[in-house]
Write a protein that holds these residues in place. Structure first.
Motif, PDB file in Angstrom:
ATOM      1  N   THR A   5       0.840  -1.193   0.000  1.00 14.28           N
ATOM      2  CA  THR A   5       0.000   0.000   0.000  1.00 14.28           C
ATOM      3  C   THR A   5       0.872   1.238   0.000  1.00 14.28           C
ATOM      4  O   THR A   5       1.998   1.222   0.510  1.00 14.28           O
ATOM      5  CB  THR A   5      -0.924   0.011   1.241  1.00 14.28           C
TER       6      THR A   5
ATOM      7  N   ASP B  19      -0.572   4.051   1.233  1.00 19.24           N
ATOM      8  CA  ASP B  19      -1.245   4.833   2.258  1.00 19.24           C
ATOM      9  C   ASP B  19      -0.499   4.645   3.579  1.00 19.24           C
ATOM     10  O   ASP B  19      -0.393   3.525   4.076  1.00 19.24           O
ATOM     11  CB  ASP B  19      -2.695   4.353   2.387  1.00 19.24           C
TER      12      ASP B  19
ATOM     13  N   ASP C 150      -1.136   5.189   6.717  1.00 26.40           N
ATOM     14  CA  ASP C 150      -1.885   4.592   7.820  1.00 26.40           C
ATOM     15  C   ASP C 150      -2.132   3.107   7.571  1.00 26.40           C
ATOM     16  O   ASP C 150      -1.984   2.290   8.491  1.00 26.40           O
ATOM     17  CB  ASP C 150      -3.216   5.322   8.020  1.00 26.40           C
ATOM     18  N   LYS C 151      -2.499   2.772   6.355  1.00 21.95           N
ATOM     19  CA  LYS C 151      -2.725   1.352   6.056  1.00 21.95           C
ATOM     20  C   LYS C 151      -1.410   0.579   6.093  1.00 21.95           C
ATOM     21  O   LYS C 151      -1.376  -0.580   6.510  1.00 21.95           O
ATOM     22  CB  LYS C 151      -3.411   1.204   4.687  1.00 21.95           C
TER      23      LYS C 151
ATOM     24  N   PHE D 238      -8.492  -4.442   1.624  1.00 23.58           N
ATOM     25  CA  PHE D 238      -7.343  -3.679   2.133  1.00 23.58           C
ATOM     26  C   PHE D 238      -6.741  -2.805   1.044  1.00 23.58           C
ATOM     27  O   PHE D 238      -6.750  -1.587   1.143  1.00 23.58           O
ATOM     28  CB  PHE D 238      -6.285  -4.615   2.715  1.00 23.58           C
ATOM     29  N   ASN D 239      -6.194  -3.428   0.000  1.00 23.41           N
ATOM     30  CA  ASN D 239      -5.574  -2.615  -1.054  1.00 23.41           C
ATOM     31  C   ASN D 239      -6.288  -2.734  -2.398  1.00 23.41           C
ATOM     32  O   ASN D 239      -5.771  -2.270  -3.417  1.00 23.41           O
ATOM     33  CB  ASN D 239      -4.083  -2.929  -1.208  1.00 23.41           C
TER      34      ASN D 239
END
Length: 334
Positions: free
Chosen positions: A128, A130, A132-133, A170-171
């Motif tokens: 990812t 991101d 935070d992820k 999730f992704n």
């Protein structure tokens, strides 16, 4: 040493690719790879760097041409660059390629030295973009540290392949962001189906499973994917994105297994040789390593083990069960 016949398994597949884990430890705790509070192995059980050098040298003597160093996170092992320097001496003398798979956390520090050792490309695990992820899936990781490492590797002249595990929920909403970022940065990208390994809960693993045929179909809604015949010695099948020229790979152990062309085996950091990632059969290489300074018994053990290499694995989500391996992915080295 007398001439040794190359390693050929019972299905006439030459074994030319070794993945060797140099540590079970990692500075991340990726949810699909290991438990958050892992019980790591006692140091005495791990092969020393000298033993790893002997072991890998024996495989090269037996016809292995590609060596991929894995972990855990291989670059967190103390003095690991001494091992890379030792193996770099084999390049052009039996060994064609020395490479590694890494989480990228140590690349900013070690990329120039890896390049000096003859490493020409690295695989970086990155699911990812991101922050935070990324922190959630790695538990302990920081995305800026990894991106800095990737930039350092690129500056050192290393080619980079991004490995992204496809995780539903999730992704899946970052699919095109990952593809576009890799194309812009000049990185190859490979998507990997999540594999049923470890004790993280079968129901959760089944919920995460995103078949790559579905991922590929989504890509094809916007992009033109041209199949490529080329292979890099591993299990990925590649396409070229006509719009950008980028290369995308798909590793599909579940929807379309790649066993018929399997040319690789894996050795754990404790010296266990797994002839197949998806089977439990193994051979103990640590015992012959430590029993004799002569490598002949080690080579004999390797040859005997390759004679037991199975035709394929048993991973299958279609049965509604994971066909799960009890060991964590970090134990086998990916």
């Amino acid at each position: 040493m007398p001439d040794v016949a190359p390693l050929i398994d019972p299905f006439a597949r030459p074994i030319t690719y070794l993945r060797v884990s140099v540590t079970d430890r990692c500075d991340f705790r990726c949810t699909y790879c290991m438990a958050e509070h892992m019980q790591f192995l006692p140091k005495a059980e791990l092969l020393t760097l000298e033993e790893l050098e002997r072991l890998c040298g024996a495989f090269v003597d037996l016809g292995v041409r590609k060596l991929r160093v894995t972990g855990g996170e291989p670059l967190v092992r103390r003095n690991i660059m001494s091992f890379f320097r030792a193996m770099s001496a084999r390049l052009g003398r039996g060994l064609d390629e020395l490479t590694l798979t890494t989480n990228g956390s140590q690349l900013a520090r070690l990329a120039p030295e890896l390049a000096d050792c003859g490493v020409r490309r690295v695989n970086v695990s990155l699911d990812t973009l991101d922050p935070d992820k990324f922190a959630a899936v790695t538990r302990w990781g920081r995305l800026p540290q990894v991106l800095d490492g990737i930039a350092a590797a690129r500056a050192a002249g290393l080619r980079i392949k991004i490995n992204a595990v496809a995780l539903k929920g999730f992704n899946d909403n970052e699919l095109f962001r990952l593809v576009d970022w890799c194309a812009a940065e000049g990185h190859d990208l490979t998507f990997i189906e999540v594999m049923p390994m470890g004790d993280m809960g079968e129901e959760a693993r089944l919920d995460q499973y995103w078949p790559l045929r579905d991922l590929r179909a989504r890509l094809e809604e916007r992009l033109t994917l041209v199949p490529l015949a080329e292979r890099t010695g591993g299990p990925a099948r590649y396409v070229r994105v006509e719009e950008t020229g980028a290369r995308i790979g798909f590793i599909t152990p579940l929807t379309h297994n790649f066993c018929e062309s399997c040319n690789r085996v894996r050795v754990t950091c404790t010296g266990e040789l797994f002839m197949c990632l998806g089977q439990e059969d193994r051979a103990d290489l640590r015992a012959p390593l430590r029993a004799s300074a002569d490598d002949a018994p080690l080579r004999e053990t390797i040859v005997a083990a390759i004679a037991r290499k199975p035709k394929g694995h048993d991973f299958d989500y279609s049965r509604g069960v994971a066909g799960q391996m009890s060991r964590h992915m970090s134990h086998t080295g990916g």
